[in-house]
Design an enzyme around this catalytic site. Structure first.
Site, PDB file in Angstrom:
ATOM      1  CG  ASN A 195      -2.018   1.019   1.118  1.00  0.00           C
ATOM      2  OD1 ASN A 195      -1.521   2.168   1.789  1.00  0.00           O
ATOM      3  ND2 ASN A 195      -3.089   0.628   0.590  1.00  0.00           N
ATOM      4  CB  SER A 196       0.281   4.526  -1.567  1.00  0.00           C
ATOM      5  OG  SER A 196      -0.992   4.790  -0.675  1.00  0.00           O
TER       6      SER A 196
END
Length: 292
Positions: free
Chosen positions: A59-60
């Site tokens: 995930n970012s």
């Protein structure tokens, strides 16, 4: 917190906060350990050598944690099945050590954002143990399925990680924001975040059964998130929550069958929990039009 040992749990606001806490704590622990071995180096010189790892499917918020912590996070290529395994991590660590870097933490993912792939926690744990690297698991979405016996495979290797988070505001019907975080050794976080002022002192300091959660998180104050967890659990019960998760999985199975039965579409990854990844056959432009 009632059992023997240094472990414990805390409710953070989001997976982003939990990952950041793990990254910062791992960073400070690494600085302390390396300074003991090399007292001639300053803290800033040591921090300049630190490096972290995750999958290119993560995930970012993991990359963002590296930016905030001023520590580069190397995004390692996952396999063709979009899973990060120990071999890739081992290779990266060995190369970086040769280049004079100090490996600090690996953030694995159980349930990646794109396809809900599960990184191989057991092989990653073996590499992390061999190189004294903190292993954090971001199970923001898939962690709710730990409660199901039929999803027991998800728990493999979890006993070997240093920290773990999953979001109760996803599968578990608790209102946002509510991310549960566990730590194998909470002292490592407390030692990293402990800043004492005279106005923060109280008579219960040092009592292990009363955790001082300001040392476990970014902010000083805390919201009463535990109340909404308690209300949800008391209202629905363990079996009610399990039924809710199973319902999501069942709906995904139905949708997967509809996709397979329709010749216009194809699956692009195996179904995982409540996520089905599919696309219309043909050019990507058709997919873009459908998405729009």
């Amino acid at each position: 917190h009632a059992t023997e040992g240094p472990g414990g749990g805390v409710i953070q606001g989001s997976a982003s906060e939990a990952v950041l806490v793990a990254v910062l704590a791992a960073r400070e622990q690494a600085v302390v350990k390396y300074r003991e071995l090399h007292p001639e180096l300053s803290d800033s010189e040591i921090r300049g050598k630190l490096i972290a790892y995750s999958s290119d499917q993560s995930n970012s918020c993991i990359e963002k944690a590296g930016v905030i912590a001023a520590m580069p996070i190397k995004l390692l290529p996952a396999g063709e099945d979009l899973i990060l395994r120990g071999e890739a991590l081992k290779k990266a660590i060995e190369e970086d050590v040769q280049d004079g870097c100090i490996p600090v933490i690996c953030i694995a993912t159980l349930g990646t954002t794109g396809t809900c792939a599960y990184d191989d926690i057991e092989s990653l744990a073996t590499v992390c143990e061999d190189h004294n690297v903190w292993l954090h698991v971001d199970a923001a979405y898939a962690g709710g399925a730990f409660a199901l016996d039929e999803c027991a495979d998800l728990r493999r290797g979890i006993d070997r990680v240093d920290s773990l988070n999953f979001n109760l505001h996803k599968f578990m019907l608790v209102n946002f924001d509510c991310s549960a975080m566990w730590l194998k050794d909470a002292n490592k976080v407390v030692d990293s975040f402990n800043v004492d002022r005279i106005y923060l002192k109280h008579k219960y300091e040092g009592q292990s059964q009363i955790p001082d959660f300001r040392h476990w998180q970014i902010p000083l104050g805390r919201r009463f998130r535990a109340l909404k967890v308690w209300i949800t659990f008391r209202t629905l019960g363990a079996e009610g929550l399990r039924a809710h998760v199973r319902k999501h999985i069942s709906l995904a199975e139905q949708f997967e069958k509809l996709v397979k039965d329709d010749k216009r579409f194809e699956l692009v990854a195996p179904r995982a929990l409540g996520l089905v990844c599919f696309r219309p056959k043909g050019d990507n432009e058709i997919t873009a039009q459908l998405l729009q």
